[in-house]
Write a protein that holds these residues in place. Structure first.
Motif, short mmCIF file in Angstrom:
data_model
loop_
_atom_site.label_atom_id
_atom_site.label_comp_id
_atom_site.label_asym_id
_atom_site.label_seq_id
_atom_site.Cartn_x
_atom_site.Cartn_y
_atom_site.Cartn_z
N UNK A 197 0.83 -1.21 0.00
CA UNK A 197 0.00 0.00 0.00
C UNK A 197 0.86 1.26 0.00
N UNK A 198 1.95 1.21 0.76
CA UNK A 198 2.85 2.37 0.82
C UNK A 198 3.48 2.64 -0.54
N UNK A 199 3.85 1.58 -1.25
CA UNK A 199 4.46 1.75 -2.57
C UNK A 199 3.47 2.36 -3.56
N UNK A 200 2.19 2.04 -3.42
CA UNK A 200 1.18 2.66 -4.27
C UNK A 200 1.09 4.16 -4.00
N UNK A 201 1.18 4.53 -2.72
CA UNK A 201 1.18 5.96 -2.37
C UNK A 201 2.43 6.63 -2.93
N UNK A 202 3.58 5.95 -2.80
CA UNK A 202 4.83 6.50 -3.33
C UNK A 202 4.73 6.74 -4.83
N UNK A 203 4.11 5.83 -5.55
CA UNK A 203 3.94 5.98 -6.98
C UNK A 203 3.12 7.22 -7.31
N UNK A 204 2.10 7.50 -6.49
CA UNK A 204 1.30 8.70 -6.70
C UNK A 204 2.11 9.96 -6.45
N UNK A 205 2.94 9.93 -5.40
CA UNK A 205 3.77 11.10 -5.09
C UNK A 205 4.76 11.37 -6.21
N UNK A 206 5.36 10.29 -6.74
CA UNK A 206 6.33 10.43 -7.83
C UNK A 206 5.69 11.07 -9.06
N UNK A 207 4.42 10.75 -9.28
CA UNK A 207 3.72 11.28 -10.45
C UNK A 207 3.01 12.60 -10.16
#
Length: 376
Positions: free
Chosen positions: A315-325
């Motif tokens: 779940x954290x990696x999904x949030x990180x992906x959003x932040x990166x984009x």
């Protein structure tokens, strides 16, 4: 502090956490006070709620204790005390701060802000206390001492208080999880709390308190960053939230996956050899001893905790992906509706049970301003 679930005994307890816990504590202290004068036999039991049991000796200017079943009294008193502290601070400190200082408009967001403020308060205290104990412990910079000389049944008073309060905290977390409104990750959180309680209780009974101290510090330190990120999000400070999320992510990977798995590997490969002299011997009475089954049960519980951590990592990696984009860091391990925006349905639902004096005052002021404009 009411939850928006159907009328039930859970809702009654949820709405009355302060008076219930306060009355229990006042009644307990009053009973203890009166029993010291009129019923000494009762004092034998009431004092167990306030004082550590199983004193061994005083050494190096500190009291040394063993453990036993009567420690449950101390844990119960702290479960109630933590419930009171949490509810009192949320209602009279954190929620007013969110409303008047941070200008958080949604009741739900104010509640989340208050919950996470309490978590930061507790985790900071617990981590500082745990690190102080670790700094003075034999396993400071030498993790072999986590198991050398086991069982470690001579426990300094500070260490025992730290461990019993930690046990009380995780029991209290299970209580809160089941009396307040269920979140979307309720099952995951419940499994996490049950496994954690099993670990801290089991480690306490089997004297694996040194490794328990390490695991608790890992959990507390990471959750400080997580709760802080949530507080910043609810306050509307999105850039600060994103920066805190990065610190949280670094600490999560380094501690909950890196250091945690290193300790797990160390326990898997070395614990049996380091505790060789304390292996169970048939026919001989031993205070505590270990078998392959005992060690494997603890390793399984530690592994289960890591498995849940890996699910959260996804779940954290999904949030990180959003932040990166370019998107903002949404809340992790919580509701999808934890924003400072309250839906129309939520607003209607909240009006009756959660109307406060401040809400009434605001409404009166608004009506007065409307009349004044109409008159002019």
């Amino acid at each position: 502090m009411a939850s928006q679930h159907s009328s039930s005994w859970q809702e009654v307890i949820d709405k009355n956490q302060i008076p219930i816990s306060r009355n229990f504590l006042v009644g307990l202290h009053l009973t203890h006070f009166l029993s010291t004068r009129f019923a000494p036999n009762v004092t034998h039991y009431t004092q167990k709620f306030f004082h550590l049991q199983y004193f061994i000796e005083r050494k190096d200017q500190q009291n040394i204790y063993d453990i036993g079943v009567d420690d449950a009294y101390y844990v119960v008193s702290w479960i109630v005390l933590l419930t009171f502290f949490r509810s009192f601070l949320m209602e009279w400190a954190f929620i007013p701060f969110a409303r008047h200082v941070n200008k958080i408009h949604s009741r739900k967001a104010r509640m989340r802000f208050a919950e996470q403020s309490w978590m930061v308060t507790y985790y900071c205290f617990s981590f500082a206390f745990g690190f102080y104990i670790y700094r003075l412990s034999p396993h400071w910079h030498n993790i072999d001492n986590l198991y050398i000389g086991w069982p470690h049944y001579r426990m300094p008073s500070l260490f025992k208080k730290y461990y019993l309060v930690s046990i009380a905290f995780w029991f209290q977390q299970i209580v809160v999880l089941n009396i307040e409104k269920k979140r979307k990750d309720h099952v995951q959180m419940l499994c996490h709390h049950i496994i954690t309680v099993a670990l801290v209780l089991g480690s306490y009974y089997y004297y694996y308190t040194r490794i328990g101290n390490m695991i608790l510090m890992i959990m507390d330190s990471v959750d400080i960053f997580l709760s802080s990120a949530k507080i910043l999000k609810y306050s509307g400070w999105q850039r600060s939230c994103d920066a805190m999320f990065v610190l949280f992510l670094i600490s999560w990977v380094a501690l909950r996956h890196g250091l945690y798995n290193y300790l797990y590997y160390h326990a898997w490969t070395k614990a049996r050899d380091l505790m060789f002299d304390s292996q169970c011997i048939p026919g001989i009475l031993q205070k505590r001893c270990w078998t392959t089954t005992v060690v494997n049960v603890f390793l399984t519980l530690l592994g289960s905790l890591q498995f849940i951590t890996c699910l959260w990592m996804y779940s954290i990696l999904k949030v990180l992906n959003k932040v990166i984009h370019g998107d903002s860091a949404d809340d992790v391990r919580s509701d999808e509706d934890d924003s400072d925006v309250e839906s129309e349905d939520d607003s209607k639902t909240n009006q009756t049970p959660e109307t406060t004096d401040e809400d009434v005052t605001e409404k009166v002021d608004q009506e007065s301003n409307t009349h004044a404009q109409n008159d002019s």
